[in-house]
Design an enzyme around this catalytic site. Structure first.
Site, short mmCIF file in Angstrom:
data_model
loop_
_atom_site.label_atom_id
_atom_site.label_comp_id
_atom_site.label_asym_id
_atom_site.label_seq_id
_atom_site.Cartn_x
_atom_site.Cartn_y
_atom_site.Cartn_z
N CYS A 261 39.19 4.44 28.24
CA CYS A 261 37.59 4.54 28.58
C CYS A 261 37.07 3.47 29.41
O CYS A 261 36.17 3.49 30.36
CB CYS A 261 36.82 4.93 27.36
SG CYS A 261 37.02 6.17 26.47
N ASP B 231 35.93 5.08 19.86
CA ASP B 231 35.65 6.34 18.81
C ASP B 231 36.94 7.24 18.71
O ASP B 231 37.41 7.55 17.57
CB ASP B 231 34.63 7.24 19.26
CG ASP B 231 33.34 6.59 19.13
OD1 ASP B 231 32.20 7.40 18.59
OD2 ASP B 231 33.02 5.56 19.23
N ASP C 32 31.98 5.51 24.26
CA ASP C 32 30.52 5.78 23.62
C ASP C 32 29.47 4.95 23.56
O ASP C 32 28.44 5.13 23.85
CB ASP C 32 30.87 6.93 22.33
CG ASP C 32 31.70 8.02 22.70
OD1 ASP C 32 32.33 7.90 23.91
OD2 ASP C 32 31.87 8.69 21.71
N CYS D 206 36.21 10.11 27.78
CA CYS D 206 36.69 11.61 27.31
C CYS D 206 35.98 12.35 28.26
O CYS D 206 34.75 12.33 28.43
CB CYS D 206 36.38 11.59 25.78
SG CYS D 206 37.41 10.71 24.89
N SER E 279 31.18 13.72 16.74
CA SER E 279 31.64 13.68 18.05
C SER E 279 31.07 14.46 18.63
O SER E 279 30.79 15.82 18.48
CB SER E 279 33.38 13.49 18.02
OG SER E 279 33.76 13.75 19.28
#
Length: 535
Positions: free
Chosen positions: A29, A61, A103, A174, A449
């Site tokens: 990420c 995450d 995130d 993601c 999630s």
């Protein structure tokens, strides 16, 4: 000392702009953000500022999912916001551009700008490209669901290994409308991120130019004196929440937008998400509830096209943005790829109602968040299967002792009780892999999630660690969930249960974990650690 860093007299006459980077090699990420920092710096200079680099942390995450490390994820949001505040205030910097990926880095950036109320903007590093397996696009969601399928015996070791190896082909967050892409879209609608800059995939050649554009705007905003709270108000927060429900986005956005509002001092209630879900349909066919990934949305026309459809249907209001153009000006210039199937209209939605509902009742007096974009727009009733940790629930699912019709209850996973409010993707994905998504309800004082789907209800408040009703439930209790009437109740003699209840001792982990558990507010208030106006 500033001269010692190489700054010249001319530099010291210009605004000093913090370039805050969440780069790390621990996760795809944020892996590429080090390279994108150079075009950001170039943009800052072109805009009339001087870039001053800082780094802060990221907790992945996806990597921590299902493990002890996931307790650190939500806590990291506060640490990131705190560290940005300290670096900027400590050095009396004039503005900031914050580079984000995974995130929690995204809402943390907005929280920091709101808290500081300085000029600046947020640059999202973009989505990962899809993995490929057996001729189809896959994402990290497929890996977690493959774990469940493996436990069910429907796939073997080799297939699980093949999916795991293919799911993450390189840098980027993601790939579905999971938390990172949901929050990147929300911040564009909030006005804090330039429209279109976050859409470009992480590894696309044009990403560097978007980084440069964003850096330039951060410097220009500083010279113009347009600080963050100019963009954060009840109208822009409503626009951001509308984008979440209309895209079938992550329920984590409920937590994060509430926290951003708290930092900005703007009145905000989680009930807004329910109000919007009643009147706003889902018009983006994105995973986990739909078919497509963020890369596909970008190719179809991106956030601007999605926003244009909401604008045309009267679902959002015009507002200023950091680009210097209003939201509607940005949306009107949207391009649409011929034949695209990702974004529809309010008249022809993929789902008639929005993706988030807020439930109340004797199980959740302060509210709970029900994700309905994929499943769950109906009633559910069944016996409780109660677990005091995610691990215990996951073991039961893997042992195939959870049956269709059960209501799985996972408690002591809230902001305080966890501590850290872990996500339950391991459990929801394992249920999906066994074909039980939508056939089993799952309620928790933890969270989910963005990749989770099924009949799932999180953020149950008050949480078990604070003596909430969820702590009083027992195996076999009949729990009734009515999504239409927004109720979650149980056939329980609550007075008798309360009289016999013995509070469980708070888990002690030391350090930042215990400090967070002592300070954190309810999930219904954003799980923030700043003092409230009532304190």
């Amino acid at each position: 000392m500033l001269r010692g860093t190489g700054l010249l007299d001319d530099d010291l006459e210009k605004p000093l702009i913090a370039v805050v980077n969440t780069w790390s090699t621990v996760t795809p990420c944020n892996l590429h953000l080090a390279a994108l920092a150079e075009p950001v710096r170039q943009g800052v200079k072109e805009g009339g500022g001087v870039p001053i680099d800082f780094n802060t942390i990221v907790v992945s995450d996806g990597i921590t999912m299902g493990a002890e490390g996931m307790r650190a994820s939500l806590i990291s949001r506060e640490v990131i916001a705190d560290s940005i505040e300290l670096a900027v205030r400590g050095h009396s910097l004039d503005g900031a551009i914050i580079m984000v990926g995974c995130d929690k880095t995204i809402p943390a950036a907005a929280m920091a700008l709101a808290r500081l109320d300085i000029p600046g903007c947020i640059f999202y590093g973009g989505t990962i490209m899809p993995g490929r397996c057996e001729g189809r696009d896959i994402s990290i969601q497929d890996v977690f669901e493959a774990v469940g399928a493996h436990a069910a015996g429907t796939i073997g070791d080799e297939k699980l290994d093949e999916i795991e190896r293919a799911a993450c082909p390189g840098a980027g967050a993601c790939g579905g409308q999971f938390t990172a892409n949901t929050m990147a879209m929300a911040l564009a609608f909030l006005g804090l991120a330039p429209i279109g800059a976050g859409d470009v995939p992480a590894v696309a050649p044009e990403k560097a130019e978007e980084a440069r554009r964003s850096g330039r705007r951060a410097a220009e905003l500083t010279i113009e004196g347009k600080s963050a709270r100019r963009f954060i108000n009840e109208i822009s927060l409503r626009n951001a929440a509308t984008a979440v429900v209309a895209s079938g986005g992550s329920t984590n956005a409920v937590l994060h937008l509430t926290a951003i509002a708290a930092e900005a001092g703007v009145p905000f209630s989680i009930d807004l998400f329910d109000e919007l879900s009643r009147e706003t349909p889902v018009i983006a066919d994105l995973k986990p509830g739909g078919k497509y990934l963020a890369r596909d949305l970008y190719e179809a026309g991106g956030v601007a096209l999605f926003g244009k459809r909401l604008m045309e249907g009267g679902a959002v209001a015009d507002a200023p943005t950091v680009s210097g153009r209003t939201l509607f000006q940005e949306f009107k210039s949207a391009r649409e790829a011929p034949g695209q199937k990702i974004v529809s209209t309010l008249d022809h939605p993929f789902k008639a109602t929005g993706g988030v509902r807020i439930l109340y009742g004797d199980v959740a007096p302060e509210g709970a968040v029900h994700k309905t974009a994929g499943y769950g727009d109906r009633a559910f009733e069944g016996p409780a299967r109660v677990f005091d940790s995610e691990e215990a629930a996951f073991a039961a699912v893997n042992a195939r002792s959870v049956r269709a019709g059960d209501v799985v209850v996972i408690r002591y996973e809230g902001p305080k009780g966890g501590p850290g409010m872990r996500e339950m993707l391991g459990v929801t994905a394992a249920l999906a892999g066994q074909g039980l998504a939508g056939k089993v309800a799952l309620i928790t004082d933890g969270r989910f999630s963005g990749a989770s789907h099924g009949f799932v209800i999180g953020h149950v408040s008050p949480e078990a660690a604070n003596g909430g009703a969820i702590a009083l439930l027992k195996n076999g209790d009949i729990i009734r969930i009515d999504s239409e009437s927004r109720r979650i109740d149980a056939d329980v003699d609550w007075a008798a249960r309360r009289a016999a209840f013995i509070p469980r001792a708070q888990m002690r982990m030391g350090g930042a974990f215990d400090k967070y558990a002592r300070l954190v507010s309810s999930a219904s208030k954003g799980a923030v650690t700043i003092p409230s106006s009532a304190d």
